[in-house]
Write an enzyme that holds these catalytic residues in place. Sequence first.
Site, PDB file in Angstrom:
ATOM      1  N   ASP A   1      64.012 -15.663 -13.129  1.00 56.61           N
ATOM      2  CA  ASP A   1      64.256 -16.583 -12.018  1.00 56.61           C
ATOM      3  C   ASP A   1      63.144 -16.519 -10.982  1.00 56.61           C
ATOM      4  OD1 ASP A   1      66.543 -17.913 -12.782  1.00 56.61           O
ATOM      5  OD2 ASP A   1      67.888 -16.389 -11.989  1.00 56.61           O
TER       6      ASP A   1
ATOM      7  N   GLU B   1      65.249 -12.209  -6.834  1.00 62.58           N
ATOM      8  CA  GLU B   1      64.738 -13.031  -7.933  1.00 62.58           C
ATOM      9  C   GLU B   1      64.277 -14.413  -7.482  1.00 62.58           C
ATOM     10  OE1 GLU B   1      67.858 -13.321 -10.849  1.00 62.58           O
ATOM     11  OE2 GLU B   1      69.424 -13.257  -9.330  1.00 62.58           O
TER      12      GLU B   1
ATOM     13  N   HIS C   1      75.135 -15.287 -16.897  1.00 64.51           N
ATOM     14  CA  HIS C   1      74.642 -16.191 -17.927  1.00 64.51           C
ATOM     15  C   HIS C   1      75.189 -15.868 -19.318  1.00 64.51           C
ATOM     16  CE1 HIS C   1      71.959 -18.180 -15.187  1.00 64.51           C
ATOM     17  NE2 HIS C   1      71.331 -17.059 -14.884  1.00 64.51           N
TER      18      HIS C   1
END
Length: 246
Positions: A171, A145, A46
């Site tokens: 997440d 996650e 990310h």
Amino acid sequence: MLFPSLKPILAGNAAIDLVWLALGSAPMAEFAAHARPAAIVLDLQHGLWERGTVEAAIASTGQRVPVIARCADNTHAAIAQALDAGAASVLVPLIETVDDARRALDASRYPPRGSRSAGGVRPLLGGVAAMLEADTQVSVGLMIETVAGVENAQAIAALPGIDYLFIGTGDLSLSRGSSDPDVIGHDCAQVLAAARAHGLPCGIYTGSAEAARQAHGQGYRMAVAASDIDLLKQGLQSALAAAAPA
């Protein structure tokens, strides 16, 4: 091994405080290494990292701090690029099943232990023998996650070759459809128990130094003590608030 291995740190008992870097700045990685955390995480999933800046960031840490690369995804290309850059460890996201875990492990090792392609500028600096020796010092972390990952955590943790599990709380909250601390805490406790049952260190994403301290007290070996985004945001807000007229 050109750069420090994470394996001796994982083999110990000390808390492993991490600095999480997402802004894609090699100088920031150098500053982070100067602070001497146990390890630095480069968020390639990310974050704003490009391949050249990843190489520069790992080079700038010198021999001081192991670098963990949170890969963009669970593919041979993403894992190989992180390891070719000299990362001491890959942290592979969104592991939900035993097959996902096997795929990550396979991509992280040269034959005959896996199917990682040999090459890259940095791995071959010392020759093929050095490249193969460095392979034995690479640590593979798997991110749990999602709800499916939590449910399969025991089976995942039982696979040989895994070095640690790491919980992605953001997440996981999305996957669970709840940010209730009790609900997410129960999920995290399941993953921690699975890791402990199979002799693996377990890490967790925490948003502050205080949260990291609490996580260590709960038995998590790895936690995020600081991130570049939060530090920059908090520092700017604090400075502007202090400069504002009374």
